[in-house]
Design a protein around this motif. Sequence first.
Motif, PDB file in Angstrom:
ATOM      1  N   LEU A 259      24.309   4.555 -68.326  1.00  0.00           N
ATOM      2  CA  LEU A 259      24.590   3.306 -67.915  1.00  0.00           C
ATOM      3  C   LEU A 259      25.714   2.587 -68.446  1.00  0.00           C
ATOM      4  O   LEU A 259      25.226   1.959 -69.439  1.00  0.00           O
TER       5      LEU A 259
ATOM      6  N   LEU B 259      20.220   7.340 -71.424  1.00  0.00           N
ATOM      7  CA  LEU B 259      18.868   7.721 -71.512  1.00  0.00           C
ATOM      8  C   LEU B 259      18.658   9.525 -71.328  1.00  0.00           C
ATOM      9  O   LEU B 259      19.303   9.893 -70.502  1.00  0.00           O
TER      10      LEU B 259
ATOM     11  N   VAL C 155      16.807   5.555 -61.293  1.00  0.00           N
ATOM     12  CA  VAL C 155      16.940   6.155 -62.639  1.00  0.00           C
ATOM     13  C   VAL C 155      15.375   6.227 -62.855  1.00  0.00           C
ATOM     14  O   VAL C 155      14.883   4.967 -63.450  1.00  0.00           O
TER      15      VAL C 155
ATOM     16  N   TYR D 178      11.268   4.703 -67.987  1.00  0.00           N
ATOM     17  CA  TYR D 178      12.005   4.074 -68.926  1.00  0.00           C
ATOM     18  C   TYR D 178      11.455   2.589 -68.829  1.00  0.00           C
ATOM     19  O   TYR D 178      11.139   2.115 -67.652  1.00  0.00           O
TER      20      TYR D 178
ATOM     21  N   THR E  26      13.140  -4.489 -67.508  1.00  0.00           N
ATOM     22  CA  THR E  26      13.690  -3.254 -66.975  1.00  0.00           C
ATOM     23  C   THR E  26      14.714  -3.356 -66.041  1.00  0.00           C
ATOM     24  O   THR E  26      15.644  -2.870 -65.819  1.00  0.00           O
TER      25      THR E  26
ATOM     26  N   ILE F 189      18.235  -1.373 -65.850  1.00  0.00           N
ATOM     27  CA  ILE F 189      18.031   0.197 -65.298  1.00  0.00           C
ATOM     28  C   ILE F 189      17.740   0.002 -63.858  1.00  0.00           C
ATOM     29  O   ILE F 189      16.784  -0.390 -63.207  1.00  0.00           O
TER      30      ILE F 189
ATOM     31  N   ARG G 131      25.251  -1.521 -69.500  1.00  0.00           N
ATOM     32  CA  ARG G 131      23.783  -1.900 -69.439  1.00  0.00           C
ATOM     33  C   ARG G 131      22.976  -2.254 -70.530  1.00  0.00           C
ATOM     34  O   ARG G 131      21.970  -2.494 -70.422  1.00  0.00           O
TER      35      ARG G 131
END
Length: 78
Positions: A73, A63, A41, A18, A33, A37, A76
């Motif tokens: 999440l 996700l 993850v 991701y 990112t 995240i 987030r």
Amino acid sequence: MFDGDLDIIWVNAFGGNYQILINDGTGVFEDETAAFIPNEVVGDGIDAEAFDANGDGVLDLYLTHLLGPDFLLLGRGG
């Protein structure tokens, strides 16, 4: 996020991971990112959705993972 500029949530089902790229308003994207995240993850993502899953007024990230568990999440999404 939430500044009116289009940002990118990238998923890669073929050995990638991701990634979130934030637009600075001039069309330049920064990799943010790590801010959204957690490191744990990881996996072959197939979809990402940003929505308010728990009704608290803050976007959350959902996700989806190709072969493993999905990730929700909270707080987030920006």
